[in-house]
Scaffold this motif. Structure first.
Motif, PDB file in Angstrom:
ATOM      1  N   GLN A  21       0.779  -1.243   0.000  1.00 32.17           N
ATOM      2  CA  GLN A  21       0.000   0.000   0.000  1.00 32.17           C
ATOM      3  C   GLN A  21       0.814   1.299   0.000  1.00 32.17           C
ATOM      4  OE1 GLN A  21      -4.346  -0.713   1.637  1.00 32.17           O
ATOM      5  NE2 GLN A  21      -2.890  -1.880   2.837  1.00 32.17           N
ATOM      6  N   PRO A  22       1.968   1.350   0.702  1.00 32.89           N
ATOM      7  CA  PRO A  22       2.732   2.603   0.592  1.00 32.89           C
ATOM      8  C   PRO A  22       3.080   2.903  -0.875  1.00 32.89           C
ATOM      9  CG  PRO A  22       3.541   1.279   2.421  1.00 32.89           C
ATOM     10  CD  PRO A  22       2.564   0.406   1.662  1.00 32.89           C
TER      11      PRO A  22
ATOM     12  N   SER B  33     -10.629  -6.717  -0.950  1.00 30.99           N
ATOM     13  CA  SER B  33      -9.972  -5.505  -1.435  1.00 30.99           C
ATOM     14  C   SER B  33      -9.159  -4.832  -0.324  1.00 30.99           C
ATOM     15  CB  SER B  33     -11.039  -4.546  -1.956  1.00 30.99           C
ATOM     16  OG  SER B  33     -10.424  -3.496  -2.643  1.00 30.99           O
ATOM     17  N   THR B  34      -7.920  -4.493  -0.625  1.00 31.56           N
ATOM     18  CA  THR B  34      -7.051  -3.817   0.348  1.00 31.56           C
ATOM     19  C   THR B  34      -6.427  -2.575  -0.295  1.00 31.56           C
ATOM     20  OG1 THR B  34      -5.253  -5.330  -0.273  1.00 31.56           O
ATOM     21  CG2 THR B  34      -6.513  -5.859   1.711  1.00 31.56           C
ATOM     22  N   LYS B  35      -5.415  -2.811  -1.158  1.00 32.79           N
ATOM     23  CA  LYS B  35      -4.803  -1.649  -1.824  1.00 32.79           C
ATOM     24  C   LYS B  35      -5.800  -1.033  -2.803  1.00 32.79           C
ATOM     25  CE  LYS B  35      -2.514  -4.346  -5.475  1.00 32.79           C
ATOM     26  NZ  LYS B  35      -1.297  -4.476  -6.305  1.00 32.79           N
TER      27      LYS B  35
ATOM     28  N   THR C 261      -7.284   2.001   8.440  1.00 32.40           N
ATOM     29  CA  THR C 261      -7.767   0.750   7.851  1.00 32.40           C
ATOM     30  C   THR C 261      -6.712  -0.356   7.897  1.00 32.40           C
ATOM     31  OG1 THR C 261      -9.008   2.132   6.326  1.00 32.40           O
ATOM     32  CG2 THR C 261      -8.950  -0.187   5.811  1.00 32.40           C
ATOM     33  N   ILE C 262      -5.446   0.045   7.886  1.00 31.02           N
ATOM     34  CA  ILE C 262      -4.353  -0.930   7.735  1.00 31.02           C
ATOM     35  C   ILE C 262      -4.356  -2.004   8.840  1.00 31.02           C
ATOM     36  CG2 ILE C 262      -1.825  -1.189   7.486  1.00 31.02           C
ATOM     37  CD1 ILE C 262      -3.036   0.519   5.238  1.00 31.02           C
ATOM     38  N   PRO C 263      -4.402  -1.615  10.130  1.00 26.37           N
ATOM     39  CA  PRO C 263      -4.399  -2.660  11.163  1.00 26.37           C
ATOM     40  C   PRO C 263      -5.624  -3.578  11.070  1.00 26.37           C
ATOM     41  CG  PRO C 263      -3.930  -0.504  12.127  1.00 26.37           C
ATOM     42  CD  PRO C 263      -4.360  -0.255  10.719  1.00 26.37           C
ATOM     43  N   LEU C 264      -6.741  -3.049  10.596  1.00 25.36           N
ATOM     44  CA  LEU C 264      -7.956  -3.870  10.492  1.00 25.36           C
ATOM     45  C   LEU C 264      -7.805  -4.910   9.382  1.00 25.36           C
ATOM     46  CD1 LEU C 264     -10.662  -1.067  10.969  1.00 25.36           C
ATOM     47  CD2 LEU C 264      -9.386  -2.363  12.695  1.00 25.36           C
TER      48      LEU C 264
END
Ligand code: F6R
Length: 368
Positions: A16-17, A157-159, A337-340
């Motif tokens: 994601q970064p 879906s993440t990134k 959202t990232i830790p989730l």
């Protein structure tokens, strides 16, 4: 091709970064003035827009909910968010001055496609926010902002989500710029904050060890709740969706202010509740969230609190504290959202589920 990761999903979370950075690349000049060259709607036409309706399904819908907070704040254009399948069949009121924003990672989701076809017939302008070059939804739209996340293979879906957020922010800032709602400096200031997001997200990823411990601890949980306010509310919904999809656990997201109107009846001893705390600021969001956390904790909830890293006020009410970098309220979903995502991925892995291909789900839903 998983680059040493066990799942595509985990690889995509850690990408994601880079994905957020790519989503921002070439979108503005040195002075922070935005240029979105794929928007084939003239500036004059954009100045005429008097209503925005954002449509999408699932995670894309949650990105749209975040977008509403940002776009209305920056542009003062009334903005609705609706599930594409609900929008399509309720006979929505559309004119040539309505901008319909269709968010879709795949660009092939049938519900969203049918909705934009309906909008085109009603002469509304359609702008797609999409990750897949040349897919059907952008081809049938008047304009497109590609999210540049690269292929997303994990079904969840993440990134895709985080880059949809970036595209929504850019759209809001661009509309504000074209319409003169905010001038140079203010837009440039938000753009500068956006530019810091890849580094912030990287730091959240680097500090994720506590999330793995959390997954161990909640193995066997039967229900998990997520609470947020303002831009943190869609984050709560997204956290709950990830957990349902991947771990097949009952999970629900609530707006924290809604608790006393019903959901607080669900709170019982030991129930895990993720709480997304807005950054401290001049508004009352932060303090109201703390009162909500106090109330559920008094009733036995186990609170997993995501808050600014130096937010000492909230620490006494956190059974588990997940630190987030300090960012503007409207941009907080990118880090919160990232830790989730990681929690669901990890818990599903521990439970022995197929994280990349959860049961009953398809990556792209091409039937209505
Ligand atoms: C959730 C998820 C789905 C999709 C939804 C829309 O992890 O993947 O909820 O977000 O089916 O898909 P797109 O964005 O391809 O239209």
């Amino acid at each position: 091709e998983k680059d040493g990761y066990d799942w595509f999903m985990r690889k995509e979370i850690f990408e994601q970064p880079r994905a957020i950075g790519d989503g921002l690349l070439g979108r503005h000049d040195e002075a922070g003035q935005l240029q979105l060259d794929e928007v084939r709607i003239s500036d004059d036409e954009l100045r005429e827009i008097d209503k925005i309706i954002i449509i999408g399904c699932g995670t894309a819908n949650y990105a749209g909910m975040v977008a509403k907070y940002a776009i209305e704040h920056w542009t003062r254009i009334p903005c609705e968010v609706e599930l594409a399948h609900e929008f399509r069949y309720r006979d929505p009121i559309l004119t040539r001055n309505t901008l319909v924003v269709a968010i879709s990672q795949s660009g092939e989701t049938a519900d969203t496609l049918m909705a934009i076809r309906h909008a085109v017939k009603q002469k509304a302008r359609v702008l797609a926010i999409c990750n897949t070059n040349g897919s059907t939804i952008p081809r049938e739209s008047d304009a497109v902002i590609y999210t540049h996340a690269g292929p997303e293979i994990g079904v969840a879906s993440t990134k895709g989500f985080s880059t949809q957020l970036v595209a929504c922010y850019l759209l809001g800032l661009y509309l504000a710029q074209v319409r003169g709602n905010k001038f140079g400096d203010e837009i440039a200031a938000v753009v500068r904050e956006l530019e810091k997001m890849p580094a912030h997200v990287q730091r959240v990823l680097d500090d994720s060890a506590s999330v793995y411990e959390l997954a161990q601890r909640f193995l066997g949980a039967r229900s998990v709740l997520f609470l947020g306010r303002h831009a943190g509310f869609p984050v709560a919904l997204e956290g709950a969706l990830k957990l349902k999809e991947l771990a097949y656990i009952h999970a629900e997201g609530f707006a924290a202010g809604e608790l006393k109107h019903g959901p607080i009846a669900l709170i019982e001893e030991g129930l895990p509740v993720f709480c997304i705390v807005p950054p401290r600021g001049r508004d009352q969001l932060h303090d109201k969230m703390i009162s909500a956390i106090q109330e559920i904790r008094a009733r036995g909830a186990l609170t997993i609190v995501l808050a600014e890293e130096d937010d000492d006020e909230v620490v006494p009410y956190a059974d588990v504290f997940i630190p987030l970098p300090t960012v503007p309220t409207l941009l907080q979903p990118l880090v919160a959202t990232i830790p989730l995502q990681l929690f669901s991925c990890e818990l599903a892995t521990l439970m022995g589920h197929d994280v990349d291909q959860p049961r009953n789900l398809a990556k792209s839903v091409t039937v209505e």
